[in-house]
Design a protein around this motif. Sequence first.
Motif, PDB file in Angstrom:
ATOM      1  N   ASN A   1     -46.548 -41.362 -11.681  1.00  0.00           N
ATOM      2  CA  ASN A   1     -45.088 -41.406 -11.836  1.00  0.00           C
ATOM      3  C   ASN A   1     -44.670 -42.509 -12.805  1.00  0.00           C
ATOM      4  O   ASN A   1     -43.735 -42.340 -13.596  1.00  0.00           O
ATOM      5  CB  ASN A   1     -44.422 -41.592 -10.468  1.00  0.00           C
TER       6      ASN A   1
ATOM      7  N   GLN B   1     -40.520 -37.288 -11.236  1.00  0.00           N
ATOM      8  CA  GLN B   1     -41.189 -38.221 -10.338  1.00  0.00           C
ATOM      9  C   GLN B   1     -41.735 -37.399  -9.172  1.00  0.00           C
ATOM     10  O   GLN B   1     -40.970 -36.879  -8.339  1.00  0.00           O
ATOM     11  CB  GLN B   1     -40.203 -39.281  -9.813  1.00  0.00           C
TER      12      GLN B   1
ATOM     13  N   GLN C   1     -42.629 -41.959 -16.342  1.00  0.00           N
ATOM     14  CA  GLN C   1     -41.401 -42.706 -16.638  1.00  0.00           C
ATOM     15  C   GLN C   1     -41.480 -43.364 -18.019  1.00  0.00           C
ATOM     16  O   GLN C   1     -40.495 -43.456 -18.744  1.00  0.00           O
ATOM     17  CB  GLN C   1     -41.238 -43.798 -15.586  1.00  0.00           C
TER      18      GLN C   1
END
Length: 349
Positions: A85, A176, A89
């Motif tokens: 995740n 996510q 990002q």
Amino acid sequence: MLTQPMPRPATTALCLIFCLFLAGCQQQPAEHKAQFFIFGTLLEVSLWDTPPETASRAFGELQDMFQQMHNDWHAWEPGQLTEINRAFQAGLPALASPSIVKLVEYSQQAELKTDGRFNPAIGALVGLWGFHTSDYPIEGPPPAGSQIRALVATAPSSLDITIDGQQLTTSNRAVQLDFGGIAKGYAIDIACDHLKTLGINNAIVNAGGDLRAMGDHGSRPWRIAVRSPGGGIIGSLQTTRDEAVFTSGNYERFRQDQLQRYPHILDPRTGWPVQDVASVTVITRQGWLADAAATALIVAGLEEWQGVAISLGLDQVMLVDETGKAWVTEKMNERLEFVDGVEKEVVNF
Ligand code: AMP
Ligand code: MG
């Protein structure tokens, strides 16, 4: 009975208790049970008619496997998924273990077939609601509407992820991953498949009523209880051969303030918890599908659940609405023995 607690690893909460139940006065144990703690859930494995050495080997190997899944798949404890995740990002590719790649593939299928009602890419939204915890209920008001709208506007989707071998890339930095709606089912599938490789064909892997049963319990089938949204059980059924039974509900995990409860299953299109369905139970062969489907059908709600169930290829489904009325498919109705006093309506498809 023999009880053998195992040491508790420092970083995760995983434990194992052996219970060997002796059949009558014979010395051969007929049923072996072990309990594990994974993703904040107690998981019980029961083996029928398995030699003691095979049972202990199976339990030892399952403990290692569950520990690995817990470390790799956890949505908020630091591990492989939190690393992935973080990479997403930052707009970077991420390496994933084969089991995470499989979870992404299964999730993509579920998201596609439910038209986004099942969406494991909404981890940021789940976190915003405070649902990245094992301590329920959460006390406090909902997040600000503006924060919810801002995250919904980023439109994360598991379909934004491209899989190339073990490398995952996403075109959307808002993706996510949170496998909370599917991980238990897939963990149970992996456990069952492993038991089969050890020659164990009569077993139940049960996470608090979400389970997969294989074979039988000696001369009789496994009989299992289906949880009621109000607590207790709504009915029971016998499993046949190898099948999974999963229930998702709005009754155990929620946030609450003085005004109302906000359950942990979110409608990805609005960013708000789903309120009008108390529980959904799904029976199908694979645990991952039963798990993802039960979550998605809560989101689909009373108006849309039948169409979404058909799209997922399911014919054994029960939805319990807020009033406690059960809506059951014909095939589910044939199998489920309801406890007294349940109002039900059979729908045909
Ligand atoms: P379950 O108990 O299997 O229904 O899964 C609920 C969990 O799945 C939540 O705690 C979240 O981690 C995650 N989740 C919530 N809403 C969704 C959704 N619409 N699609 C996929 N996962 C979700
Ligand atoms: Mg689920």
